[in-house]
Every structure is written in C-alpha cells, then in structure tokens.
Design an enzyme around this catalytic site. Structure first.
Site, PDB file in Angstrom:
ATOM      1  N   PHE A   1      36.203  42.182  48.609  1.00  0.00           N
ATOM      2  CA  PHE A   1      35.688  40.817  48.799  1.00  0.00           C
ATOM      3  C   PHE A   1      36.309  39.844  47.782  1.00  0.00           C
ATOM      4  O   PHE A   1      37.069  38.932  48.145  1.00  0.00           O
ATOM      5  CB  PHE A   1      34.161  40.880  48.699  1.00  0.00           C
ATOM      6  CG  PHE A   1      33.470  39.594  48.387  1.00  0.00           C
ATOM      7  CD1 PHE A   1      33.786  38.414  49.062  1.00  0.00           C
ATOM      8  CD2 PHE A   1      32.470  39.542  47.408  1.00  0.00           C
ATOM      9  CE1 PHE A   1      33.130  37.218  48.767  1.00  0.00           C
ATOM     10  CE2 PHE A   1      31.816  38.362  47.118  1.00  0.00           C
ATOM     11  CZ  PHE A   1      32.146  37.197  47.788  1.00  0.00           C
ATOM     12  N   ILE A   2      36.033  40.044  46.512  1.00  0.00           N
ATOM     13  CA  ILE A   2      36.505  39.080  45.511  1.00  0.00           C
ATOM     14  C   ILE A   2      38.025  39.197  45.347  1.00  0.00           C
ATOM     15  O   ILE A   2      38.740  38.187  45.269  1.00  0.00           O
ATOM     16  CB  ILE A   2      35.759  39.281  44.174  1.00  0.00           C
ATOM     17  CG1 ILE A   2      34.262  38.980  44.368  1.00  0.00           C
ATOM     18  CG2 ILE A   2      36.350  38.378  43.079  1.00  0.00           C
ATOM     19  CD1 ILE A   2      33.370  39.317  43.180  1.00  0.00           C
TER      20      ILE A   2
ATOM     21  N   ASP B   1      44.738  48.929  45.667  1.00  0.00           N
ATOM     22  CA  ASP B   1      43.436  49.271  46.254  1.00  0.00           C
ATOM     23  C   ASP B   1      43.501  50.678  46.834  1.00  0.00           C
ATOM     24  O   ASP B   1      44.539  51.090  47.338  1.00  0.00           O
ATOM     25  CB  ASP B   1      43.054  48.264  47.362  1.00  0.00           C
ATOM     26  CG  ASP B   1      41.547  48.135  47.503  1.00  0.00           C
ATOM     27  OD1 ASP B   1      40.906  49.134  47.896  1.00  0.00           O
ATOM     28  OD2 ASP B   1      41.016  47.062  47.209  1.00  0.00           O
TER      29      ASP B   1
ATOM     30  N   THR C   1      36.041  50.924  49.492  1.00  0.00           N
ATOM     31  CA  THR C   1      35.075  49.969  50.063  1.00  0.00           C
ATOM     32  C   THR C   1      35.783  48.730  50.590  1.00  0.00           C
ATOM     33  O   THR C   1      35.152  47.887  51.225  1.00  0.00           O
ATOM     34  CB  THR C   1      34.027  49.527  49.010  1.00  0.00           C
ATOM     35  OG1 THR C   1      34.713  48.919  47.906  1.00  0.00           O
ATOM     36  CG2 THR C   1      33.208  50.706  48.511  1.00  0.00           C
TER      37      THR C   1
ATOM     38  N   SER D   1      29.532  42.296  34.760  1.00  0.00           N
ATOM     39  CA  SER D   1      28.422  42.002  35.658  1.00  0.00           C
ATOM     40  C   SER D   1      27.182  41.579  34.877  1.00  0.00           C
ATOM     41  O   SER D   1      26.963  42.017  33.736  1.00  0.00           O
ATOM     42  CB  SER D   1      28.120  43.265  36.468  1.00  0.00           C
ATOM     43  OG  SER D   1      26.792  43.269  36.914  1.00  0.00           O
TER      44      SER D   1
ATOM     45  N   TYR E   1      25.418  51.927  37.041  1.00  0.00           N
ATOM     46  CA  TYR E   1      26.373  50.832  37.283  1.00  0.00           C
ATOM     47  C   TYR E   1      26.425  49.897  36.074  1.00  0.00           C
ATOM     48  O   TYR E   1      27.507  49.557  35.570  1.00  0.00           O
ATOM     49  CB  TYR E   1      25.964  50.054  38.540  1.00  0.00           C
ATOM     50  CG  TYR E   1      26.784  48.801  38.781  1.00  0.00           C
ATOM     51  CD1 TYR E   1      28.109  48.883  39.191  1.00  0.00           C
ATOM     52  CD2 TYR E   1      26.231  47.532  38.589  1.00  0.00           C
ATOM     53  CE1 TYR E   1      28.871  47.735  39.408  1.00  0.00           C
ATOM     54  CE2 TYR E   1      26.983  46.381  38.804  1.00  0.00           C
ATOM     55  CZ  TYR E   1      28.294  46.487  39.209  1.00  0.00           C
ATOM     56  OH  TYR E   1      29.040  45.346  39.413  1.00  0.00           O
TER      57      TYR E   1
ATOM     58  N   ASN F   1      25.327  37.014  41.013  1.00  0.00           N
ATOM     59  CA  ASN F   1      25.440  37.426  42.420  1.00  0.00           C
ATOM     60  C   ASN F   1      26.430  36.553  43.176  1.00  0.00           C
ATOM     61  O   ASN F   1      26.191  35.352  43.330  1.00  0.00           O
ATOM     62  CB  ASN F   1      24.069  37.367  43.095  1.00  0.00           C
ATOM     63  CG  ASN F   1      23.163  38.449  42.567  1.00  0.00           C
ATOM     64  OD1 ASN F   1      22.749  38.386  41.422  1.00  0.00           O
ATOM     65  ND2 ASN F   1      22.896  39.459  43.372  1.00  0.00           N
TER      66      ASN F   1
ATOM     67  N   VAL G   1      22.844  41.181  49.526  1.00  0.00           N
ATOM     68  CA  VAL G   1      21.734  40.568  50.236  1.00  0.00           C
ATOM     69  C   VAL G   1      22.176  39.499  51.258  1.00  0.00           C
ATOM     70  O   VAL G   1      21.705  39.500  52.403  1.00  0.00           O
ATOM     71  CB  VAL G   1      20.683  40.003  49.244  1.00  0.00           C
ATOM     72  CG1 VAL G   1      21.281  39.023  48.256  1.00  0.00           C
ATOM     73  CG2 VAL G   1      19.528  39.367  49.950  1.00  0.00           C
TER      74      VAL G   1
END
Ligand code: NAD
Length: 358
Positions: free
Chosen positions: A27-28, A47, A51, A142, A166, A195, A210
């Site tokens: 994603f990022i 990569d 995922t 994070s 994590y 997030n 979410v």
C-alpha cells in the site's frame, strides 16, 4: 502546505537520485513508487509479494506512463536474505523502507514470522546499506511503540511499554537504526506512522485495516463491525501525508533531523463512530443519513489501545512537514479507488470484522 515539500517537488526532477523502496508492491510502498517516478527519480523496488500485489505495480505503471516506468526496476526478493538486500542496495542513495508484516493481531498469532520479517529483515537491510555506502535510510516505524502510555497527544520522547510483538519489532527497529547511526555513521530517520489509509490499501484478508474493510463491507451491503462503543479514537492519515514525510526525510540536509524518529499523522483524532459517518458520507454523498447502513457493535478487543493522537510539532519543525489532507478529504479521494476496484463486485474473503492496524 509545506513550502519545503513544494520546493522539493520542483527541484527533484532536475536532480534525479536513485531510491530503493522496500515493500514497493504494498500500500504505502506503491504510493511512494508512484510519487518518486512522477518526480523523475530512478527507483528500485524490492518486494517478496507476501502481502503486496503485482496489480499495485501495474497500477503505478499505468499512472506514471511507460516512459517513467523505464526508471523503475522491481526486484522480487526477501529482506530475510542478506545477499538480496545487498544486491538491492547497489548504487542506491536513499532507502525508503516500508516492507514489514503489519498488523497487531497477525503478530499475536505468529510472532516468529513478524520478528523475522520486521527485525531480522531490517537488520539485513541496515547491514546491506552500510556495505553499499547508502547515504540515507528512512524507515517506517509505528504509533504502536507508544504501547501502554496513556499520555495524549503522543510525543516522540515518551513511549510506553509495547503491547504486541508487532510493536516490539518496530521498537527494535528504532533501536537498531540508532545503533547503526552511532556505531557506523549511517544516516537514519524513523517515521512513526499513525493509522494510514488511501488507494491500494488492501481490503481483503483477516488482517485488513479498518477503513478498507468497512468500505468493502458497505459496498457489499453488509454491516461493518465496530469493536467496543465506537468512542475509541485514532489519528487517521491519508497516504499523501506519508509520502510527503518520506521524501522530506529522504533529502533533508538538516543535521538536527537525522537519527531521529518523528510522529507522522495529521495531529487530529476521530472516534470510530465519527469515522464511520464520514466513510458513509464519502461513499454515498447523495443518500440521506437515514438510509445509511448501521454498524454492528461487538465487545472491545483485548490489547486495543483506547486513544491515539500524534503530536506532529517535531516533524513540522525539523522536517518542514505539513499534512495536506485531513481525514474527510482523504476519504473522498480514497473512495474513487475503492469504488473502481470493489464495486459492483466486492471481494470478501472472511467476515467483515474491524481490525485497527497501527
Ligand atoms: P503492506 O502490507 O501493504 O506493504 C508491505 C509490503 O512489504 C508488502 O508489499 C509485502 O509484500 C512486503 N514485504 C513484507 N515482508 C517482506 C520481506 N521480508 N521482504 C520483502 N518484502 C516484504 O503494508 P503498508 O500498510 O503499506 O505498510 C508499510 C509500512 O508501514 C510497514 O512497515 C508497516 O508496519 C508500516 N505502518 C503502516 C501503517 C498503516 O496504517 N498502514 C501504520 C503504521 C506503520
């Protein structure tokens, strides 16, 4: 608006550099790849597709065009393999390290693989960057490192005790980056993302975050789940804020900004209930609220922190970071992507439970 970022975007194309983006199919990482290519940079992407998705790379290629794509080289490889890291770092000036196994619940279910990817993999990358004389390594940390600290807003200098494997891996990464800076002079900058959401964030699988999970449920006409009373709050950030922070950290010349960690969020919070309203408003702006889908409330999940809110003064002062997208603006942009990818045939792999990844 960040004056420094605007200046950076106008000067980078005239001074192309070679960047390594780890996790480039995620994603990022794919958003970083797209932005760097659009700015005329040479980018190596690494990569292992654990995922991440090849389709994300295809989208980047379509977005930037075939000529810009010629400046990209994507390597299928694994951070857990030191030789692979060393090869990927050859000729690289700046690394933007995104590859990791995300998700608190995943790490509780399988701490060993989270550690192997997030800590051993990161250590390989640090050692490879040192061996190949890479100039700068910016890495994704994070907000989970704040753990059990109840202080709000979260300030970089005061963290609590990690509450999940994590979080422990991200804290270990910060420790190792500090050691490589002090012992070997490798310039490192850590970015504690809060997030993040936006295009290409995976809506599928047990560990989906979410916002995409809710969108997928709503587009499929199902009630998304909210754990707890909906008053849990987070500092949700659109992905363009994150790309800005990475690029600023990648090129900053300020010695005060090096070998530091920075909170990267918007500096505002929303409760899950507010967020749920905003998601529906962005999804069906024409429809009156009475016709919206109601969420299904379930028990609080053990281990979820109640509130998270980033103090972003340090990133503002030392990096010149200025978030450009607030949550509602970001949701509108993200929704275009989800509509195009999920409607009219949403993909559901499992129950549409809500997982807050940090
Ligand atoms: P993502 O899962 O979409 O991307 C991670 C990418 O890394 C994937 O493409 C995956 O295939 C790749 N990868 C994983 N392990 C690898 C390995 N050993 N070797 C090579 N590639 C590997 O996740 P994301 O949301 O884009 O997260 C990027 C980074 O940001 C991660 O480090 C994550 O911990 C951090 N982060 C994300 C958020 C968020 O809200 N998304 C919040 C805080 C921190």
């Amino acid at each position: 608006m960040s004056i420094l970022y605007e200046r950076l975007k106008s000067t980078l194309p005239d001074a192309p550099r070679t960047w390594l983006v780890t996790g480039a199919a995620g994603f990022i990482g794919s958003n970083l790849l797209e932005q760097l290519l659009a700015l005329g940079q040479k980018v190596i992407g690494l990569d292992n597709f654990s995922t991440g998705h090849r389709a994300n790379l295809e989208e980047v290629r379509a977005a930037v065009g075939a000529r810009a794509w010629e400046r990209a080289r994507v390597v299928e490889g694994d951070l857990r393999d030191f030789e692979c890291c060393r090869e990927a770092c050859r000729g690289v000036e700046i690394i933007l390290h995104q590859a990791a196994l995300g998700s608190v619940p995943r790490s509780l279910a399988d701490p060993l693989s989270t550690h192997a990817n997030n800590v051993s993999g990161f250590l390989n990358l640090l050692a490879a960057a040192r061996a190949q004389r890479v100039r700068r390594l910016v890495y994704a940390s994070s907000s989970s490192v704040y753990g059990d600290s109840a202080d709000l807003p979260k300030r970089e200098e005061k963290i609590g005790t990690p509450l999940s494997p994590y979080a422990a891996t991200k804290l270990m990464d910060e420790i190792y980056a500090g050691v490589f800076a002090r012992a070997f002079g490798l310039d490192c900058v850590g970015l504690r993302y809060f997030n993040v959401f936006g295009p290409r964030q995976d809506p599928n699988g047990a560990y989906a975050a979410v916002i995409p999970r809710w969108i997928a449920a709503l587009l499929g006409g199902r009630s998304p789940r909210i754990y707890g009373d909906g008053l849990t709050s987070r500092d949700f950030s659109y992905v363009e804020n994150i790309t800005q922070a990475n690029l600023l950290a990648g090129v900053t010349e300020s010695p005060d900004a090096l070998n530091q960690v920075f909170n990267i969020g918007v500096g505002e919070t929303a409760t899950l209930n507010q967020l749920f309203d905003w998601v529906q408003r962005a999804l069906w702006p024409e429809s009156p609220a009475e016709r919206w889908i109601a969420p299904a409330y379930e028990d609080f999940r053990p281990g979820d922190i109640r509130h998270s809110h980033a103090a972003i003064d340090k990133a503002k002062d030392l990096l010149g970071y200025r978030p450009t997208h607030r949550v509602r603006e970001g949701l509108k942009l993200a929704m275009r992507w989800y509509r195009a990818h999920l409607a009219p045939e949403p993909v559901f792999e499992e129950a549409d439970g809500v997982i807050l990844t940090v």
